[in-house]
Design a protein around this motif. Structure first.
Motif: not given
Length: 498
Positions: A163-173
């Protein structure tokens, strides 16, 4: 951090909690359920990452090309010749300067940016703002990201085996970074480089809205995330009447007057449809050239004019070597290129994917030398590029540590952006992906996903407004009539007014 200037679950039918600042902060849910895009990852956004080959498109694109330049054929040929001459002058300058061509400014200086910085930024379309978020704070966000990913090992990412590009949009950071007052101030500074020829255009560059993009944590040695030169914001749509043609964004180019194209004019972009085919479409590491970092083409108006005009021209003599990265002067000479409206090619464009560029498809750009690395960036720096800018990433990450980036575009307040913000706010509350990207359950079941209170802690006013969680104050001083109107319309769309 990085900027780019400009799915089927049943959404929860609920009112947002009543916030505490004013009596008009209850937000209505979306009136209708928006259909999610197909579930996927970043490879679905680009033909090359999906294993597709570039080829002629359906025959209707031949007719589109003919209509675009009808009555201006001779002017377009002359314009093309002038453009090639200009590229021959500019590209050696870029090659010699390399990363030094990218204008830089410290966050503490943006209130008094020098005329030199302003001029170079408008010409190049790219910039680095140093120290937007303190390094310690940025590194803490990176640690939070790692913990969030560790706590949610089912997170989708590309490539699946590393994994390099994560399907994350709403992480705390990500949520903290987008709402950070320094970042919002930096976005406001960048957006005010734009202007409108229409004083009544419903746009306010002084009021950033949030756009939820992905994040990247690229590991040393990676060669799979080899995303070559490309442009965001659609591909075929740039030529289509129902896409960018709705605002006549590029009309001066189609009329043979590429020098008059103003990439910083905003009113023509308001009616644009940049996603006609339902495509899926900030720095936390110290990263330098060849360390998995960003490359850009700092020839904003010339490069844009070139890749738009390229499908209208063909060489009189065949390519000497279709696999070559650079071509000789005789092949590139204007007299070897003629207007050709006999085919449906839109070089590097394909429906539902981003616009890509290749040395063989776009030989006059000399991409191996005109694509330059961003200068070394540090945690908390903000890298920006214009929405028409050609950009890429290193084909191989040859560094010794990860190259981590949060993508945080800068978006002005417009009616259409407010409509999108309403849908995106619902995605945030439900933990589903940003509506522009692949659908699915996203982070709805993720442990540690933040909510409204986390945004409110970071910035209870501008941060909350950027997320669509607090009404815009159209009574503030110094606003134009158009700004007041777009703020009032946005408040109504977002449910703050009946």
């Amino acid at each position: 951090m990085a900027s780019n200037l400009l799915p089927r679950l049943r959404p929860a039918r609920q009112l947002l909690e009543r916030l505490s600042r004013t009596p008009r902060q209850t937000v209505r849910p979306a009136a209708t359920a928006a259909v999610q895009k197909k579930e996927g990852d970043i490879s679905d956004a680009f033909a090359s990452l999906s294993g597709m080959q570039f080829e002629p498109l359906e025959p209707r694109f031949k007719n589109i090309k003919a209509r675009l330049v009808a009555g201006h054929e001779q002017a377009v040929q002359q314009s093309w010749n002038r453009l090639l001459a200009s590229l021959r002058e500019e590209i050696p300058i870029i090659t010699e300067l390399g990363s030094k061509v990218i204008p830089q400014i410290d966050f503490n200086d943006i209130d008094n940016a020098s005329p030199e910085f302003r001029a170079e930024h408008k010409k190049r379309g790219v910039a680095v703002i140093r120290n937007v978020i303190p390094q310690e704070e940025a590194l803490a966000m990176k640690d939070e990201l790692r913990e969030y990913i560790k706590a949610n090992p089912h997170t989708k990412a590309f490539p699946a085996d590393n994994p390099q590009v994560f399907e994350l949009y709403w992480s705390p950071a990500q949520v903290k970074a987008r709402a950070h007052p320094n970042l919002i101030k930096a976005q406001r500074f960048l957006m005010e480089f734009w202007h409108s020829n229409d004083p009544n255009a419903l746009i306010s560059s002084s009021h950033p809205t949030m756009y939820a993009d992905r994040l990247r944590m690229r590991l040393p040695g990676d060669a799979k995330f080899a995303l070559g030169p490309h442009v965001d914001g659609g591909s075929c749509e740039r030529w289509e009447e129902g896409g960018y043609g709705r605002g006549k964004v590029y009309d001066s180019i189609w009329q043979g007057k590429w020098e008059e194209y103003d990439p910083w004019e905003s009113s023509t972009r308001l009616p644009v449809m940049s996603d006609m085919y339902s495509g899926v479409g900030a720095c936390m590491s110290e990263t330098g050239p060849y360390e998995g970092t960003l490359l850009v083409n700092p020839l904003l108006n010339r490069a844009t004019a070139y890749f738009l005009l390229r499908p209208f021209f063909s060489p009189k003599r065949p390519y000497p070597d279709p696999t070559a990265e650079m071509y000789d002067d005789s092949f590139l000479a204007p007299e070897n290129w003629e207007l050709d409206l006999s085919n449906s090619w839109l070089h590097g464009a394909s429906p539902g994917h981003g616009q890509e560029l290749r040395a063989a498809l776009h030989p006059h750009l000399s991409l191996p030398s005109s694509m330059v690395h961003m200068p070394r960036v540090n945690p908390g720096d903000y890298v920006s590029w214009h929405c028409d800018t050609i950009h890429a990433v290193d084909s191989i990450h040859a560094g010794k540590s990860d190259s981590s980036v949060m993508y945080i575009p800068a978006c002005p307040l417009t009616v259409s952006n407010a409509e999108f913000l309403e849908r995106q706010r619902e995605a945030f509350l439900n933990g589903t992906p940003c509506p522009d990207f692949g659908g699915g359950i996203g982070e709805s079941n993720h442990v540690g996903r933040p909510g409204i209170e986390e945004i409110k802690i970071v910035d209870p006013e501008d941060g909350m407004r950027a997320f669509g969680l607090l009404e815009w104050d159209s009574s503030e001083s110094g606003l134009s009539a158009a700004q007041r109107e777009v703020m009032d319309r946005a408040n109504k769309i977002l449910g703050f007014y009946d």
